[in-house]
Design a protein around this motif. Structure first.
Motif, PDB file in Angstrom:
ATOM      1  N   MET A 149       0.841  -1.195   0.000  1.00 37.07           N
ATOM      2  CA  MET A 149       0.000   0.000   0.000  1.00 37.07           C
ATOM      3  C   MET A 149       0.880   1.250   0.000  1.00 37.07           C
ATOM      4  N   THR A 150       0.489   2.226  -0.791  1.00 41.37           N
ATOM      5  CA  THR A 150       1.239   3.474  -0.871  1.00 41.37           C
ATOM      6  C   THR A 150       0.863   4.394   0.282  1.00 41.37           C
ATOM      7  N   ASP A 151       1.874   4.900   0.980  1.00 43.50           N
ATOM      8  CA  ASP A 151       1.671   5.911   2.004  1.00 43.50           C
ATOM      9  C   ASP A 151       2.093   7.264   1.453  1.00 43.50           C
ATOM     10  N   THR A 152       1.696   8.330   2.141  1.00 40.34           N
ATOM     11  CA  THR A 152       2.090   9.672   1.720  1.00 40.34           C
ATOM     12  C   THR A 152       2.630  10.460   2.903  1.00 40.34           C
ATOM     13  N   PHE A 153       3.436  11.438   2.575  1.00 39.87           N
ATOM     14  CA  PHE A 153       4.083  12.291   3.572  1.00 39.87           C
ATOM     15  C   PHE A 153       4.133  13.704   3.012  1.00 39.87           C
ATOM     16  N   VAL A 154       3.807  14.695   3.828  1.00 36.66           N
ATOM     17  CA  VAL A 154       3.856  16.088   3.397  1.00 36.66           C
ATOM     18  C   VAL A 154       5.158  16.706   3.882  1.00 36.66           C
ATOM     19  N   THR A 155       5.949  17.202   2.964  1.00 38.23           N
ATOM     20  CA  THR A 155       7.252  17.760   3.298  1.00 38.23           C
ATOM     21  C   THR A 155       7.100  19.162   3.892  1.00 38.23           C
ATOM     22  N   PRO A 156       8.153  19.705   4.481  1.00 39.96           N
ATOM     23  CA  PRO A 156       8.100  21.087   4.975  1.00 39.96           C
ATOM     24  C   PRO A 156       7.766  22.088   3.876  1.00 39.96           C
ATOM     25  N   GLN A 157       8.007  21.723   2.618  1.00 38.28           N
ATOM     26  CA  GLN A 157       7.679  22.612   1.490  1.00 38.28           C
ATOM     27  C   GLN A 157       6.246  22.397   1.002  1.00 38.28           C
ATOM     28  N   LYS A 158       5.480  21.577   1.731  1.00 40.99           N
ATOM     29  CA  LYS A 158       4.065  21.296   1.443  1.00 40.99           C
ATOM     30  C   LYS A 158       3.872  20.466   0.179  1.00 40.99           C
ATOM     31  N   ARG A 159       4.857  19.649  -0.146  1.00 37.21           N
ATOM     32  CA  ARG A 159       4.708  18.719  -1.258  1.00 37.21           C
ATOM     33  C   ARG A 159       4.329  17.349  -0.693  1.00 37.21           C
ATOM     34  N   THR A 160       3.391  16.679  -1.336  1.00 33.09           N
ATOM     35  CA  THR A 160       2.940  15.366  -0.885  1.00 33.09           C
ATOM     36  C   THR A 160       3.734  14.290  -1.613  1.00 33.09           C
ATOM     37  N   ILE A 161       4.499  13.516  -0.853  1.00 39.94           N
ATOM     38  CA  ILE A 161       5.386  12.503  -1.412  1.00 39.94           C
ATOM     39  C   ILE A 161       4.812  11.112  -1.148  1.00 39.94           C
ATOM     40  N   ALA A 162       4.678  10.333  -2.210  1.00 44.98           N
ATOM     41  CA  ALA A 162       4.192   8.960  -2.105  1.00 44.98           C
ATOM     42  C   ALA A 162       5.377   8.031  -1.893  1.00 44.98           C
ATOM     43  N   TYR A 163       5.188   7.028  -1.030  1.00 50.97           N
ATOM     44  CA  TYR A 163       6.312   6.130  -0.741  1.00 50.97           C
ATOM     45  C   TYR A 163       5.819   4.759  -0.299  1.00 50.97           C
TER      46      TYR A 163
END
Length: 246
Positions: A1-15
């Motif tokens: 399953m793909t998780d997501t994370f929001v970076t300090p620059q407000k970009r949503t990264i899938a991992y």
């Protein structure tokens, strides 16, 4: 399953994060590649069998992550990668493919204490300058200046849209023009039939970097993808060498 994370620059990264023993192996993909590529998925399978912690992810503007590719630059993808490392406790072994090799070298320079080892695959350090800008003719340079972007043919499908920001910001990210200390085990892998990153780049990187445990392996006839069975097994063997050297 793909998780997501929001970076300090407000970009949503899938991992995708695989639990296991550390140091965690972190795969950094190439220019316009995503985490569903052959090498990333193969290494995840190896990590699961070996019980090794493993991370693969999409940079912003790539794959399932947010953003538009043409709006991004090397510094953005470096920030994405370092933000992902904030999710991980302890040291990591970086595995950088093509552009990911350049980004992994930047991480190694910026936070050497986090890096337990490094494997690069057809590393493309400073490619925005040496691979694009240096090969642009006068018309392309004029178009880049006037329009802010230029289309460059790609053997992988649609043309690459190269922006003025990508070129100019890349000049702040060079690793071949500044001291590059790599105080941990390093394995550089390079195919001799690579038409995207020449063997000369691998040799230049090997000669430029400063480290006590560095090896460069040239694979006769391997192309830039470095994804056939023998190459994939060599990547795994290189990772295992780096892990064993700790």
């Amino acid at each position: 399953m793909t998780d997501t994370f929001v970076t300090p620059q407000k970009r949503t990264i899938a991992y995708h994060l695989t639990d296991g023993t550390g140091p965690m192996v972190v795969f950094l993909g190439g220019f316009k590649s995503d985490m569903t590529g052959t090498k990333a998925v193969f290494l995840e399978g190896w990590a699961k069998k070996a019980g090794r912690a493993f991370l693969r992810f999409d940079y912003s503007g790539h794959g399932e992550s947010s953003g538009v590719f043409e709006d991004c630059c090397i510094g953005d993808w470096f920030d994405d990668a370092t933000a992902m490392l904030d999710l991980i406790a302890g040291p990591v072994v970086l595995v950088g493919s093509s552009m990911g090799g350049w980004i992994s070298l930047q991480i190694a320079r910026a936070m050497p204490r986090r890096v337990a080892g490094l494997v690069t695959i057809a590393a493309a350090p400073d490619f925005t300058e040496d691979g694009f800008w240096a090969t642009f003719d006068d018309a392309q340079k004029a178009e880049l200046e006037a329009e802010g972007r230029v289309a460059v043919p790609s053997e992988y499908g649609d043309p690459y849209i190269i922006t003025k920001r990508l070129i100019e910001e890349g000049r702040d990210r060079f690793v071949l023009r500044k001291t590059l200390a790599l105080p941990f085990a390093v394995r550089f892998l390079q195919g001799t039939a690579d038409t995207s990153v020449p063997t000369a780049t691998a040799l230049k990187l090997f000669e430029h970097a400063d480290g006590k445990d560095m090896r460069l392996t040239l694979v006769d006839g391997a192309d830039h993808s470095f994804s056939d069975g023998a190459c994939l097994e060599l990547i795994v063997a290189s990772i295992e060498e780096v892990l064993a050297s700790r």
